[in-house]
Design a protein around this motif. Structure first.
Motif, short mmCIF file in Angstrom:
data_model
loop_
_atom_site.label_atom_id
_atom_site.label_comp_id
_atom_site.label_asym_id
_atom_site.label_seq_id
_atom_site.Cartn_x
_atom_site.Cartn_y
_atom_site.Cartn_z
N ARG A 71 13.54 -90.06 -54.56
CA ARG A 71 12.66 -91.19 -54.22
C ARG A 71 13.48 -92.44 -53.93
NH1 ARG A 71 7.52 -90.39 -58.40
NH2 ARG A 71 7.30 -88.15 -57.94
N ASP A 72 14.56 -92.62 -54.68
CA ASP A 72 15.46 -93.74 -54.39
C ASP A 72 16.05 -93.58 -52.99
OD1 ASP A 72 15.14 -94.84 -56.98
OD2 ASP A 72 16.70 -93.52 -57.77
N SER A 73 16.37 -92.35 -52.62
CA SER A 73 16.91 -92.09 -51.29
C SER A 73 15.90 -92.50 -50.23
CB SER A 73 17.25 -90.60 -51.15
OG SER A 73 17.61 -90.28 -49.82
N ALA A 74 14.65 -92.13 -50.42
CA ALA A 74 13.61 -92.50 -49.45
C ALA A 74 13.43 -94.02 -49.40
CB ALA A 74 12.29 -91.82 -49.81
N ALA A 75 13.47 -94.67 -50.56
CA ALA A 75 13.31 -96.13 -50.58
C ALA A 75 14.43 -96.82 -49.82
CB ALA A 75 13.27 -96.61 -52.03
N ALA A 76 15.66 -96.34 -50.00
CA ALA A 76 16.79 -96.93 -49.29
C ALA A 76 16.66 -96.70 -47.79
CB ALA A 76 18.10 -96.32 -49.80
N GLU A 77 16.26 -95.49 -47.40
CA GLU A 77 16.13 -95.18 -45.97
C GLU A 77 14.98 -95.96 -45.34
OE1 GLU A 77 15.80 -90.95 -46.06
OE2 GLU A 77 17.83 -90.72 -46.87
N ALA A 78 13.95 -96.28 -46.12
CA ALA A 78 12.86 -97.10 -45.59
C ALA A 78 13.37 -98.49 -45.22
CB ALA A 78 11.72 -97.19 -46.61
N ARG A 79 14.31 -99.02 -45.99
CA ARG A 79 14.90 -100.31 -45.66
C ARG A 79 15.67 -100.23 -44.34
NH1 ARG A 79 17.03 -103.04 -50.65
NH2 ARG A 79 15.40 -102.82 -52.23
N LEU A 80 16.42 -99.15 -44.18
CA LEU A 80 17.17 -98.97 -42.93
C LEU A 80 16.20 -98.84 -41.76
CD1 LEU A 80 19.72 -98.46 -41.26
CD2 LEU A 80 19.56 -96.05 -41.92
N ALA A 81 15.13 -98.07 -41.95
CA ALA A 81 14.14 -97.92 -40.88
C ALA A 81 13.57 -99.28 -40.49
CB ALA A 81 13.02 -96.98 -41.33
N ASP A 82 13.31 -100.14 -41.48
CA ASP A 82 12.83 -101.49 -41.18
C ASP A 82 13.82 -102.23 -40.30
OD1 ASP A 82 10.58 -101.05 -42.71
OD2 ASP A 82 11.38 -102.06 -44.50
#
Length: 371
Positions: A128-139
């Motif tokens: 879930r931390d991985s997804a949260a970090a990748e969501a920032r990159l996607a932004d």
């Protein structure tokens, strides 16, 4: 926060770049004050930013999914590239090195705020931390919704977390060769691997940077893992009881003098190959993230948890997989909203069939999923 681009300011296909995403509060309570994500892209993001596809790597995978402008082959060439099912002439493909990794993203070998490697101080990260970090990159990339998120093995677990954690941002989700949670047996295999590293004489509680690396422990961990990645049929058909010539495993005056069977030589090769490209602490960090995999954690039952997702799902398994059994994929599919089929890769090789035989799913992915 701004993206820091390596090598060139002009995006290149299949060339590693780096993004600073700021501090990251972690699910287990830890905190990383400044996180860098390494990533690669292929293709062009269209004007309305609707053609972005995220490919998630497996345990020791890198961001290099396919060639692009690089001469180096990628690990999913059958699936991603010009004219492939994930057509880089049509889609803008992104692959991100997971937090905790050693291919450019912040991990145990990265400098902590005091300038020394994180080492033993690196916090526990989850998928879930991985997804949260990748969501920032996607932004930062201007991607508000993925056309699709795909992955196999741990990559499939990461894709599943994306779909459930950010349902409004995932339109399609392909989960290949993984279940809804790591089972007790899978955790047991993983614990044996991490313990092999921790018991290496050079491990030094994870603070081995600047000294000898725990190469023996990492190589042993890879041997244990690789046994689960392949099938008994594959080992018997490929090696049988043959000796590694000119060695003689059944003729020795002392135990320490005996030679190896071919299968032992093969496992030695796999272990030594990983040692040349991977960090032992990252192996522990990412393995423990996979051990934590449970899409139901703090969300309710499996059906309730998967009901949070709104993506169209594609579920697949390898028929000979003895690490992530096809029954786990069927359990996952049965709990998803609507009717979701389980596509089978027919391969005697075992779990690694999700890499080597992914081409079997090409037409299903192209014609029924990526449309």
């Amino acid at each position: 926060m701004t993206i820091t681009v390596s090598r060139t300011a002009v995006p290149e296909n299949g060339v590693v770049r780096f993004a600073s995403i700021g501090g990251l509060q972690l699910e287990a309570g830890g905190f990383l004050p400044e996180v860098t994500l390494a990533y690669e892209t292929w293709g062009t993001l269209n004007a309305d930013r609707s053609n972005a596809v995220l490919i998630e790597h497996a345990l020791t995978g890198s961001t290099h999914v396919t060639r692009g402008d690089s001469d180096e082959p990628g690990w999913w060439e059958q699936l991603v590239g010009p004219g492939a099912p994930v057509d880089t002439d049509k889609f803008f493909v992104v692959s991100v090195n997971m937090v905790g990794g050693c291919y450019g993203s912040t991990g145990p070998s990265s400098p902590a705020p005091d300038g020394k490697p994180w080492g033993s101080r690196f916090p526990l990260v989850t998928l879930r931390d991985s997804a949260a970090a990748e969501a920032r990159l996607a932004d930062q990339l201007g991607i508000h919704s993925w056309f699709a998120v795909l992955g196999g093995s741990m990559g499939g677990a990461r894709a599943l977390e994306w779909a459930v954690t950010y349902p409004e941002r995932v339109q399609r989700c392909a989960v290949i060769s993984i279940g809804a949670a790591s089972t007790a047996e899978q955790i047991a295999f993983a614990q044996a691997q991490t313990l092999a590293i921790r018991q290496d004489a050079n491990f030094n509680d994870g603070d081995y940077y600047g000294g000898p690396f725990p190469e023996g422990g990492l190589a042993l961990a890879r041997r244990i893992a690789h046994i689960t990645y392949r099938s008994a049929q594959e080992f018997d058909g490929r090696f049988g009881r043959s000796a590694q010539a000119p060695e003689t495993p059944f003729q020795a005056a002392a135990l320490g003098d005996r030679g190896r069977y071919q299968v032992e030589s093969y496992l030695d090769h796999q272990g030594n190959k990983l040692v040349r490209r991977f960090d032992a602490n990252s192996y522990i960090a990412i393995t423990e993230a996979l051990m934590s995999h449970d899409v139901c954690r703090n969300r309710g039952s499996l059906r309730e948890s998967l009901g949070l997702a709104s993506a169209r799902f594609f579920v697949a398994a390898v028929d000979s997989d003895r690490l992530y059994f096809p029954s786990q994929s069927r359990e996952l599919a049965a709990a998803l909203p609507g009717e979701v089929d389980v596509h089978l890769i027919e391969a005697p090789i075992g779990h690694d069939g999700f890499l080597t035989e992914i081409g079997q799913l090409g037409s299903q992915l192209r014609n029924a999923f990526l449309v």
